[in-house]
Scaffold this motif. Structure first.
Motif, PDB file in Angstrom:
ATOM      1  N   VAL A  34      23.498  47.959 -14.334  1.00  0.00           N
ATOM      2  CA  VAL A  34      24.088  47.195 -15.434  1.00  0.00           C
ATOM      3  C   VAL A  34      25.593  47.090 -15.191  1.00  0.00           C
ATOM      4  N   LYS A  35      26.105  45.854 -15.170  1.00  0.00           N
ATOM      5  CA  LYS A  35      27.537  45.656 -14.951  1.00  0.00           C
ATOM      6  C   LYS A  35      28.296  45.875 -16.260  1.00  0.00           C
ATOM      7  N   PRO A  36      29.286  46.771 -16.271  1.00  0.00           N
ATOM      8  CA  PRO A  36      29.963  47.105 -17.528  1.00  0.00           C
ATOM      9  C   PRO A  36      30.680  45.927 -18.183  1.00  0.00           C
ATOM     10  N   GLU A  83      23.935  38.424 -20.127  1.00  0.00           N
ATOM     11  CA  GLU A  83      24.438  37.918 -18.837  1.00  0.00           C
ATOM     12  C   GLU A  83      23.880  38.718 -17.676  1.00  0.00           C
ATOM     13  N   ASN A  84      23.866  40.049 -17.845  1.00  0.00           N
ATOM     14  CA  ASN A  84      23.275  40.909 -16.820  1.00  0.00           C
ATOM     15  C   ASN A  84      21.848  40.471 -16.516  1.00  0.00           C
ATOM     16  N   LEU A  85      21.103  40.282 -17.586  1.00  0.00           N
ATOM     17  CA  LEU A  85      19.678  39.984 -17.458  1.00  0.00           C
ATOM     18  C   LEU A  85      19.458  38.578 -16.897  1.00  0.00           C
ATOM     19  N   ALA A  86      20.241  37.623 -17.376  1.00  0.00           N
ATOM     20  CA  ALA A  86      20.072  36.241 -16.912  1.00  0.00           C
ATOM     21  C   ALA A  86      20.372  36.134 -15.419  1.00  0.00           C
ATOM     22  N   PHE A  87      21.318  36.952 -14.949  1.00  0.00           N
ATOM     23  CA  PHE A  87      21.629  36.943 -13.517  1.00  0.00           C
ATOM     24  C   PHE A  87      20.414  37.342 -12.691  1.00  0.00           C
ATOM     25  N   TRP A  88      19.770  38.456 -13.094  1.00  0.00           N
ATOM     26  CA  TRP A  88      18.592  38.907 -12.338  1.00  0.00           C
ATOM     27  C   TRP A  88      17.437  37.933 -12.489  1.00  0.00           C
ATOM     28  N   ALA A  89      17.319  37.323 -13.673  1.00  0.00           N
ATOM     29  CA  ALA A  89      16.240  36.341 -13.878  1.00  0.00           C
ATOM     30  C   ALA A  89      16.442  35.149 -12.948  1.00  0.00           C
ATOM     31  N   ALA A  90      17.704  34.692 -12.821  1.00  0.00           N
ATOM     32  CA  ALA A  90      17.992  33.541 -11.954  1.00  0.00           C
ATOM     33  C   ALA A  90      17.705  33.892 -10.499  1.00  0.00           C
ATOM     34  N   LEU A  91      18.096  35.102 -10.083  1.00  0.00           N
ATOM     35  CA  LEU A  91      17.832  35.504  -8.698  1.00  0.00           C
ATOM     36  C   LEU A  91      16.337  35.655  -8.460  1.00  0.00           C
ATOM     37  N   GLY A  92      15.611  36.075  -9.490  1.00  0.00           N
ATOM     38  CA  GLY A  92      14.169  36.242  -9.353  1.00  0.00           C
ATOM     39  C   GLY A  92      13.419  34.915  -9.367  1.00  0.00           C
ATOM     40  N   GLY A  93      14.124  33.830  -9.687  1.00  0.00           N
ATOM     41  CA  GLY A  93      13.506  32.519  -9.613  1.00  0.00           C
ATOM     42  C   GLY A  93      13.000  31.991 -10.942  1.00  0.00           C
ATOM     43  N   ALA A  94      13.499  32.507 -12.074  1.00  0.00           N
ATOM     44  CA  ALA A  94      13.078  31.989 -13.371  1.00  0.00           C
ATOM     45  C   ALA A  94      13.694  30.603 -13.599  1.00  0.00           C
ATOM     46  N   LEU A 151      14.615  40.494 -23.836  1.00  0.00           N
ATOM     47  CA  LEU A 151      15.304  41.462 -24.699  1.00  0.00           C
ATOM     48  C   LEU A 151      14.557  41.609 -26.019  1.00  0.00           C
ATOM     49  N   GLU A 152      14.085  40.476 -26.520  1.00  0.00           N
ATOM     50  CA  GLU A 152      13.297  40.466 -27.756  1.00  0.00           C
ATOM     51  C   GLU A 152      12.058  41.345 -27.588  1.00  0.00           C
ATOM     52  N   ARG A 153      11.381  41.155 -26.460  1.00  0.00           N
ATOM     53  CA  ARG A 153      10.139  41.884 -26.196  1.00  0.00           C
ATOM     54  C   ARG A 153      10.391  43.384 -26.104  1.00  0.00           C
ATOM     55  N   LEU A 154      11.537  43.767 -25.569  1.00  0.00           N
ATOM     56  CA  LEU A 154      11.873  45.186 -25.442  1.00  0.00           C
ATOM     57  C   LEU A 154      12.442  45.737 -26.745  1.00  0.00           C
ATOM     58  N   GLY A 155      12.487  44.896 -27.772  1.00  0.00           N
ATOM     59  CA  GLY A 155      12.927  45.369 -29.082  1.00  0.00           C
ATOM     60  C   GLY A 155      14.427  45.551 -29.215  1.00  0.00           C
ATOM     61  N   VAL A 156      15.218  44.917 -28.347  1.00  0.00           N
ATOM     62  CA  VAL A 156      16.675  45.072 -28.457  1.00  0.00           C
ATOM     63  C   VAL A 156      17.396  43.719 -28.428  1.00  0.00           C
ATOM     64  N   PRO A 157      16.948  42.745 -29.262  1.00  0.00           N
ATOM     65  CA  PRO A 157      17.628  41.439 -29.226  1.00  0.00           C
ATOM     66  C   PRO A 157      19.088  41.539 -29.664  1.00  0.00           C
ATOM     67  N   ARG A 208      16.317  50.096 -21.234  1.00  0.00           N
ATOM     68  CA  ARG A 208      15.516  48.985 -21.801  1.00  0.00           C
ATOM     69  C   ARG A 208      15.930  47.676 -21.154  1.00  0.00           C
ATOM     70  N   LEU A 209      17.234  47.540 -20.926  1.00  0.00           N
ATOM     71  CA  LEU A 209      17.747  46.331 -20.287  1.00  0.00           C
ATOM     72  C   LEU A 209      17.189  46.212 -18.870  1.00  0.00           C
ATOM     73  N   ASN A 210      17.138  47.350 -18.171  1.00  0.00           N
ATOM     74  CA  ASN A 210      16.614  47.349 -16.811  1.00  0.00           C
ATOM     75  C   ASN A 210      15.125  47.004 -16.817  1.00  0.00           C
ATOM     76  N   LEU A 211      14.407  47.508 -17.833  1.00  0.00           N
ATOM     77  CA  LEU A 211      12.980  47.198 -17.916  1.00  0.00           C
ATOM     78  C   LEU A 211      12.766  45.734 -18.320  1.00  0.00           C
ATOM     79  N   ALA A 212      13.693  45.201 -19.116  1.00  0.00           N
ATOM     80  CA  ALA A 212      13.582  43.792 -19.511  1.00  0.00           C
ATOM     81  C   ALA A 212      13.655  42.894 -18.279  1.00  0.00           C
ATOM     82  N   ARG A 213      14.350  43.385 -17.244  1.00  0.00           N
ATOM     83  CA  ARG A 213      14.491  42.647 -15.982  1.00  0.00           C
ATOM     84  C   ARG A 213      13.122  42.286 -15.384  1.00  0.00           C
ATOM     85  N   ILE A 214      12.138  43.194 -15.499  1.00  0.00           N
ATOM     86  CA  ILE A 214      10.840  42.905 -14.885  1.00  0.00           C
ATOM     87  C   ILE A 214      10.080  41.845 -15.684  1.00  0.00           C
TER      88      ILE A 214
END
Lengths: 221, 236
Positions: free
Chosen positions: B87-89, B95-106, B117-123, B140-146
């Protein structure tokens, strides 16, 4: 290509929000050059004679200063590991990070250089070539530096090791960079120097990402 | 049948044999739990599965095609969650999550990030910079990445560290959904994660036997290995 852009944009955003790397590099560059008139005395002719070399050496050191952290943060927080697992090849990751590094630290040097040249009483004929050599030369510094940054990743006192590894490799860039400016000032054509600089860039652009990626794989094992 | 399998895997770390002769197989919808004491090679095995580490010996295969032939394809279908949260401070959680989503091809990274984030209960942490997140929120943020980018195979290295009970329940649900959709999960854990029909792999079954084992070069500085005999008894 989209992923490449995403990574470059992220690194730029990180650099802008943290702000320190870019300003430190350019501040160091300016201070380094400003020290010379104090050291060698305010004799305009001497300053004019050494201006090209001083500016180039200061640019090398300023670029080196920020290279240590090129991969360091991503390595420490686990991002580099994840980046190596994305569909983006590791070579492209290296190239993207180098590009972002150059935009953040190299471009400000190019902008600041003419002002410093004025300060050192450089002859007007050298200004254009100075900017040109820095524009071709600073990307080479970032590219070669990326190999060193990858190799020293995870090492203690990596910054010192990086300087020892990389500075000798910067020598050709320094020779042709400063040489081109001297040639232009003395009325000769800077073309051969610039062509050689361009040649080094053309070689480093495809080769450095491969070497850098190989070094990163070693560090991630 | 697109199964993920490894056969006769041997892992060598720092001159020490961690495990040898390890064979596993994960079919679509399967979950595999890695168990074993500290130092028994759970993380190493997950890193080998992700392609971060090369096995000293043995092969990994997906649908009977060796992974070493096509590592790029494997990266596309795999998500790995390690010990570090990446997680980038200075970036916000979204933004952290969207970056990984974009790299993952979303397709729409920002939208996917919000949904994850909603699904992980931390919107509510979407706009919070990484440096203000707690350890549990980072996890949770790291798990939201998957969830933010789709992938068939999830490799989770102790995913429940720093999570509260509610988050563990949530993770169980998410894993169950993933498996129902034909996904595969391999995870290591020291706490109980309820997964229906999950198989377990005891890594201490594959640790080489004690000092009489010729391959051990005596470079053993890992104190955790002392409890191996005890763990073996409970496993068998």
């Amino acid at each position: 290509m989209n992923r490449f852009r995403t990574l470059v944009m992220r690194d730029l955003r990180l650099a802008l929000r943290q702000g320190s790397d870019a300003t430190i590099a350019v501040m160091f560059f300016v201070l380094c050059v400003v020290l010379f008139p104090f050291g060698v005395g305010p004799e305009p002719n001497i300053l004019a004679r050494i201006a090209a070399g001083v500016i180039w050496v200061a640019a090398l050191l300023a670029s080196l200063l920020s290279l240590e952290r090129l991969f360091q943060n991503d390595y420490e927080d686990g991002s580099l590991e994840l980046l190596s697992l994305t569909p983006l090849p590791l070579e492209a990751v290296v190239l993207a990070k180098v590009l972002a590094h150059w935009l953040v630290t190299g471009v400000p040097l190019i902008v600041a250089a003419p002002i410093l040249a004025l300060l050192l009483n450089m002859e007007a004929g050298g200004f254009g070539v100075l900017v040109l050599t820095l524009a071709v030369g600073t990307p080479i510094l970032s590219l070669i530096g990326a190999i060193g940054a990858g190799l020293t990743l995870g090492a203690r006192r990596g910054g010192v090791l990086l300087s020892l590894l990389i500075l000798p490799l910067y020598i050709p860039v320094l020779i042709f960079g400063a040489g081109a400016i001297d040639a232009a000032i003395t009325g000769m054509t800077p073309r051969p120097h610039l062509l050689l600089l361009g040649g080094i860039l053309a070689a480093a652009l495809p080769l450095a990402p491969f070497a850098g990626a190989a070094a990163l794989r070693q560090a991630l094992e | 049948m697109s199964a993920f399998a490894g056969s006769e895997l041997t892992c060598l770390r720092g001159g020490r044999l961690v495990f040898t002769g390890l064979t596993f197989r994960v079919a679509p919808g399967d979950a595999l739990t890695l168990l074993g004491p500290n130092g028994s090679g759970k993380s190493s095995l997950l890193r080998i599965m992700a392609g971060l580490l090369k096995p000293f010996r043995g092969t990994l295969a997906w649908e009977d095609a060796a992974l070493s032939e096509d590592p790029d394809v494997h990266r596309r279908r795999t998500h790995y969650v390690g010990h570090q949260d990446a997680v980038k401070p200075v970036l916000t959680a979204a933004e952290n999550l969207a970056f990984w989503a974009a790299l993952g091809g979303a397709d729409d990274p920002a939208q996917r990030a919000r949904a994850a984030l909603e699904r992980l209960g931390v919107p509510h942490i979407a706009g919070v910079p990484g440096r203000y997140l707690s350890a549990g929120q980072k996890r949770r943020l790291n798990l939201a990445r998957i969830l933010a980018a789709p992938a068939r195979l999830w490799l989770l290295d102790e995913p429940t560290v720093a999570l509260d009970r509610a988050a563990v329940r949530l993770l169980e649900e998410i894993i169950a959904e993933h498996r129902a959709g034909g996904g595969m999960v391999v995870l290591s854990t020291h706490t109980d994660i309820a997964m229906d029909g999950a198989r377990t792999l005891h890594l201490d079954d594959f640790t080489p036997a004690g000092p009489d084992d010729g391959s051990d070069d005596g470079d053993e500085d890992d104190g955790d290995r002392d409890d191996t005999p005890h763990a073996r008894e409970t496993a068998s």
